[in-house]
Design an enzyme around this catalytic site. Structure first.
Site, PDB file in Angstrom:
ATOM      1  CG  HIS A   1      -2.058   1.013   1.268  1.00  0.00           C
ATOM      2  ND1 HIS A   1      -1.614   2.320   1.558  1.00  0.00           N
ATOM      3  CD2 HIS A   1      -3.358   1.003   1.024  1.00  0.00           C
ATOM      4  CE1 HIS A   1      -2.759   2.872   1.671  1.00  0.00           C
ATOM      5  NE2 HIS A   1      -3.900   2.055   1.354  1.00  0.00           N
TER       6      HIS A   1
ATOM      7  CG  ASP B   1       0.110  -2.364   6.161  1.00  0.00           C
ATOM      8  OD1 ASP B   1      -0.821  -2.445   6.931  1.00  0.00           O
ATOM      9  OD2 ASP B   1       0.272  -1.774   5.043  1.00  0.00           O
TER      10      ASP B   1
ATOM     11  CD  GLN C   1      -7.098  -4.610   3.845  1.00  0.00           C
ATOM     12  OE1 GLN C   1      -7.978  -5.363   4.146  1.00  0.00           O
ATOM     13  NE2 GLN C   1      -7.208  -3.390   3.530  1.00  0.00           N
TER      14      GLN C   1
ATOM     15  CE  LYS D   1      -7.795  -0.252   6.015  1.00  0.00           C
ATOM     16  NZ  LYS D   1      -8.551  -0.001   4.751  1.00  0.00           N
TER      17      LYS D   1
ATOM     18  CB  CYS E   1      -3.835   3.233  -1.609  1.00  0.00           C
ATOM     19  SG  CYS E   1      -4.921   4.471  -1.375  1.00  0.00           S
TER      20      CYS E   1
END
Length: 407
Positions: free
Chosen positions: A121, A198, A201, A224, A361
């Site tokens: 991302h 990261d 997700q 999220k 993104c």
């Protein structure tokens, strides 16, 4: 997992959009919020709205307890060692920027290497570009396999003794692949580098254990995973955070302020300058309670099933192409013949179906895929097989609308 019962906790789902029942397939962008989270935020503003840490009055104590209680919930949720290792941020982007600006700039110099992947991302690319530019370090990329996955021999070949930072997303927001973070971290550590993850997700969809992953930093976003926007967290190993300088200065993060110099509070507060996102943290704590009540293993199993079911059904459509490996998290990124993804999303919206369209993104990954944009359907604990069927039916109509005859 009783999805019908779960859906009752999400009031936004019980509505029509453009005269059709809402089918929300954009949870990778932001998830919907259960009533428990909405009520927790409302309750804070109705009953004990106050600033934290500064006051000795009752409301201030209640607010501080709620805020710091949420920090402990985050700690348990990702199995960090101590609450001092949990820094509240505005989200994953802010968390990654803290690592880049503080740890990166403080530890990198000319000739050092930062290693990431082309699937990242933008929030896990641009901060490292800026740090490389400021320090003279080199930004390197682990090559991807044909299906977009990472092969460990490629990690071994890319990470060297000059590598100081390896930063990789846990789950791709485009490809859906689940990256082997634990193995990548072992390679990074063998070469003396730190491992940054990261987790935007992955955290909403599967059990996270930062100690088992042995990552040095882990970033997550609340919005999220059923929490409000504007709240997230950075996990960092205590010894690393203690050695880092804050990147935002002002009230709340200070110990002593003089006319010419100041000193900082201990962890985690030295990284939380100004009035914090109190209601957001309380909402994040409520979201964690809800997810743990449902069960992360059950959520992961449900989403895995929906992704496989979606690929099976969608692959029957002539001209349908999806990106990434077959084994994936709960999202499907795709294109449909010569129909532009924005047109696909517009037609689906007219039928009450919300999907994402664009570069997500991830422009370097779009270039690697040799596409300008894609459409994406992403699933969460409240989605059903029937909604996948509705998506398939309306994608067939979309083809017909743009003059493509389905056979």
């Amino acid at each position: 997992m009783d999805v019908k019962q779960i859906r009752k906790h999400f009031p936004i789902l019980d509505q029509e959009v453009n005269g059709k029942p809402l089918v929300y397939l954009d949870s990778a962008a932001t998830s919907q919020k259960p009533i428990e989270v909405i009520d927790a935020i409302s309750n804070y503003y109705k009953k004990y709205n106050s600033n934290v840490h500064r006051g000795v009055h009752t409301l201030g104590t209640l607010a501080t307890d709620g805020y710091e209680g949420a920090r402990e919930k985050v700690r348990k949720f990702i199995n960090a060692n101590a609450t001092e290792e949990i820094i509240f941020t505005r989200g994953t982007t802010t968390a990654l920027n803290i690592v880049a600006q503080s740890y990166g700039k403080g530890n990198l110099s000319e000739g050092d290497e930062i290693v990431i992947t082309p699937m990242e991302h933008h929030s896990n690319i641009i901060p490292w570009q800026q740090v490389a530019r400021a320090t003279g370090a080199t930004l390197k990329y682990i090559p991807l396999q044909k299906d977009g996955t990472i092969a460990l021999p490629d990690v071994e070949a890319t990470v060297t003794e000059k590598t100081k930072i390896v930063s990789v997303m846990h789950v791709s927001n485009v490809l859906g692949c689940i990256n082997p973070i634990k193995d990548i971290a072992a390679i990074a550590h063998k070469n003396g580098a730190v491992m940054v993850v990261d987790g935007a997700q992955s955290t909403p969809h599967m059990k996270i254990d930062v100690q088992d992953l042995d990552c040095d930093f882990f970033a997550l976003s609340g919005h999220k995973m059923g929490a409000p926007t504007g709240i997230g967290a950075l996990y960092g190993k205590k010894k690393l955070l203690e050695a880092m300088e804050p990147v935002e200065f002002g009230g709340e993060m200070i110990d002593f302020v003089g006319l010419q110099e100041s000193t900082w509070k201990e962890l985690p507060w030295k990284f939380e300058g100004g009035t914090p996102i109190i209601a957001g943290a309380i909402g994040l704590g409520a979201a964690i309670d809800f997810l743990e009540q449902v069960g992360l293993d059950a959520i992961a199993k449900h989403e895995h099933h929906l992704a496989n079911y979606a690929i099976e059904r969608l692959s029957t459509i002539d001209g349908f192409e999806y990106y990434g490996p077959k084994e994936r998290a709960g999202l499907v990124t795709f294109n449909l013949d010569d129909v532009h993804p924005h047109d696909v999303a517009t037609v689906l919206d007219a039928e009450g179906i919300a999907v994402r369209a664009g570069h997500h993104c991830a422009q370097p990954l779009m270039k690697w895929l040799n596409v300008t944009a894609t459409a994406r359907a992403s699933f969460y604990l409240y989605n059903t097989e029937e909604e996948v069927d509705t998506l398939v039916e309306n994608l067939i109509k979309t083809k017909e609308y743009f003059g493509h005859v389905f056979e």
